[in-house]
Design a protein around this motif. Structure first.
Motif, PDB file in Angstrom:
ATOM      1  N   UNK A 165       0.800  -1.197  -0.122  1.00  0.00           N
ATOM      2  CA  UNK A 165       0.117   0.023   0.126  1.00  0.00           C
ATOM      3  C   UNK A 165       0.878   1.121  -0.093  1.00  0.00           C
ATOM      4  N   UNK A 166       1.625   1.278   0.945  1.00  0.00           N
ATOM      5  CA  UNK A 166       2.605   2.299   1.090  1.00  0.00           C
ATOM      6  C   UNK A 166       3.691   2.371   0.071  1.00  0.00           C
ATOM      7  N   UNK A 167       4.124   1.144  -0.256  1.00  0.00           N
ATOM      8  CA  UNK A 167       5.231   0.775  -1.261  1.00  0.00           C
ATOM      9  C   UNK A 167       6.599   1.299  -0.878  1.00  0.00           C
ATOM     10  N   UNK A 168       6.771   1.455   0.533  1.00  0.00           N
ATOM     11  CA  UNK A 168       8.224   1.909   0.895  1.00  0.00           C
ATOM     12  C   UNK A 168       9.059   0.773   1.427  1.00  0.00           C
ATOM     13  N   UNK A 169       8.677  -0.548   1.164  1.00  0.00           N
ATOM     14  CA  UNK A 169       9.334  -1.994   1.336  1.00  0.00           C
ATOM     15  C   UNK A 169       9.420  -2.532   0.189  1.00  0.00           C
ATOM     16  N   UNK A 174       1.933  -0.156  -4.703  1.00  0.00           N
ATOM     17  CA  UNK A 174       0.922   0.606  -4.213  1.00  0.00           C
ATOM     18  C   UNK A 174      -0.274   0.357  -4.803  1.00  0.00           C
ATOM     19  N   UNK A 175      -0.949  -0.847  -4.272  1.00  0.00           N
ATOM     20  CA  UNK A 175      -2.135  -1.329  -4.878  1.00  0.00           C
ATOM     21  C   UNK A 175      -3.113  -2.007  -3.957  1.00  0.00           C
ATOM     22  N   UNK A 176      -4.408  -1.518  -3.676  1.00  0.00           N
ATOM     23  CA  UNK A 176      -5.204  -2.046  -2.709  1.00  0.00           C
ATOM     24  C   UNK A 176      -5.680  -3.460  -3.386  1.00  0.00           C
TER      25      UNK A 176
END
Ligand code: BGC
Length: 406
Positions: A165-169, A174-176
């Motif tokens: 979701x956050x796409x930080x790892x 970033x996709x529900x």
């Protein structure tokens, strides 16, 4: 107030990728090497080689339990290739704990994935629960007779939320829709692992294992800012999805719940970011609190009691599998630990069956995307020399344990 039970588990926790060093075959290593993390993990604390002296420290601090994770990418560095030496290594690690009268709690998945798995789609791939089950089977067949407590998956919702979701790892999605699939697969993987572990123990007539998950729980409260009423939307949604969903879906397939509790989350309504109705964290707006760790998380011991109360209906024992603070102020560290232990005492008064407390972490370590700057350890690491220095907070905690065990 109730005293702590005499058989209470007291200790600290670590995870393989954060302390071992040189986990070169996992997705995090690759991600770090390509410059995504603040800095690469490299040899981390070299705990892979220094585990015996690290456990000597834990013993000297009166710990009677220790949580660590087995690195899947060491056991299965390439698909279908099993590394016996790595399994033997973990056997020695477990025996080193037992030799010091420290009960091992072993996590089977703590965020990092073998690189080959991530190249096949990682947790998005619906075959991954099956691959995980196969890995679990190998580990349990080899080490089951020596271990009683297993944690299948560490913080599934944190993994899903940060990575999808956050796409930080890694893999920075970033996709529900993808996140939903990942959660489904994590639920499936946990259930399979639970059944597999019990099955192997039963077939071998080993003493019944105690299998659980480590669930991150946050005490969510609304931001006071306008529109207050709408700010309840993300609070309710986060509580339902982030805190409750995984436990509800896996009910009946855990013998205990491992509680990882760190902080309070203050959120406000926002449609701006990719988490949509889940709102935005407003922890960064410092007017809320001066009581922050070095990553800006809001310290709130009373939230731990609230989370423990929330878990009462599951009617299973609870173990605090992580609770900790990153700070350069070691006095604050002990204040944090002491404050949370008081909440646990209150929970015991309310007949919540808590069986252990494991501080995060025994050692300063590699804090994922943040690198080595955040200092969570009871034991300080000098990353130039890898020298270990026991902090004063560790000694206070040790004394607390000693008194509780008397
Ligand atoms: C994780 C640890 C991490 C700690 C502090 C937990 O969410 O299980 O791996 O180091 O929090 O962020």
């Amino acid at each position: 107030m109730t005293n702590f039970p005499k058989d209470f588990l007291w200790g600290a926790a670590t995870s393989s990728h954060q302390v071992e060093g040189n986990n070169i075959d996992n997705d995090w290593w690759q991600w770090e090497q390509t410059g995504h993390a603040h800095e690469p993990s490299l040899e981390a604390c070299n705990h892979y080689n220094l585990y015996e002296s690290d456990f000597d420290i834990a013993r000297s601090l009166h710990h009677n339990a220790h949580r660590l994770s087995i690195e899947w990418s060491r056991i299965e560095p390439k698909k279908d290739q099993w590394n016996r030496n790595a399994l033997e290594h973990y056997r020695k690690v477990i025996r080193a704990l037992r030799a010091r009268n420290i009960e091992p709690l072993i996590t089977l998945h703590h965020f990092a994935n073998p690189l080959w798995l991530s190249q096949e789609g990682g947790w998005l791939n619906e075959k991954t629960p099956f691959y995980f089950e196969r890995f679990v089977e190998k580990v349990i067949a080899a080490l089951g007779s020596e271990v009683r407590y297993w944690v299948t998956i560490n913080e599934p919702m944190v993994l899903a939320y940060h990575s999808y979701i956050l796409g930080i790892w890694p893999p920075e999605r970033k996709s529900f829709n993808e996140c939903h699939k990942v959660i489904k697969n994590l639920i499936d993987a946990h259930k399979r692992a639970y059944l597999k572990i019990h099955d192997i123990y039963a077939r071998n007539s080993w003493r019944r294992p105690i299998v659980g998950i480590a669930k991150n729980l946050q005490w969510f409260t609304p931001c006071n800012h306008f529109p207050y009423f709408f700010n309840m939307v993300p609070v309710i949604l986060r509580d339902t999805i982030y805190n409750d969903y995984f436990l509800r879906k896996t009910r009946g397939s855990f013998d205990f719940i491992g509680v990882n509790y760190y902080a309070r989350g203050i959120v406000h309504f926002s449609l701006k970011n990719n988490s949509g109705l889940l709102g935005e964290d407003c922890n960064a707006l410092h007017q809320h609190s001066k009581n922050l760790n070095s990553l800006g998380w809001i310290i709130a011991p009373q939230g731990l009691l609230r989370m423990l109360l929330k878990l009462k209906p599951y009617k299973v024992p609870l173990i605090i599998t992580e609770n900790g603070i990153c700070t350069h102020d070691d006095t604050l560290r002990w204040k944090y630990i002491w404050g949370h232990l008081q909440q646990i005492k209150r929970a015991l008064d309310l007949h919540i069956p808590i069986q252990g407390y494991l501080y995060w972490s025994l050692l300063d370590n590699f804090e994922w995307a943040h690198g080595f700057a955040p200092r969570f350890g009871l034991v300080e690491i000098d990353y130039h020399t890898l020298t270990r220095t026991v902090r004063l907070s560790a000694l206070h905690y040790s004394q607390f344990i000693e008194e509780a065990l008397q």
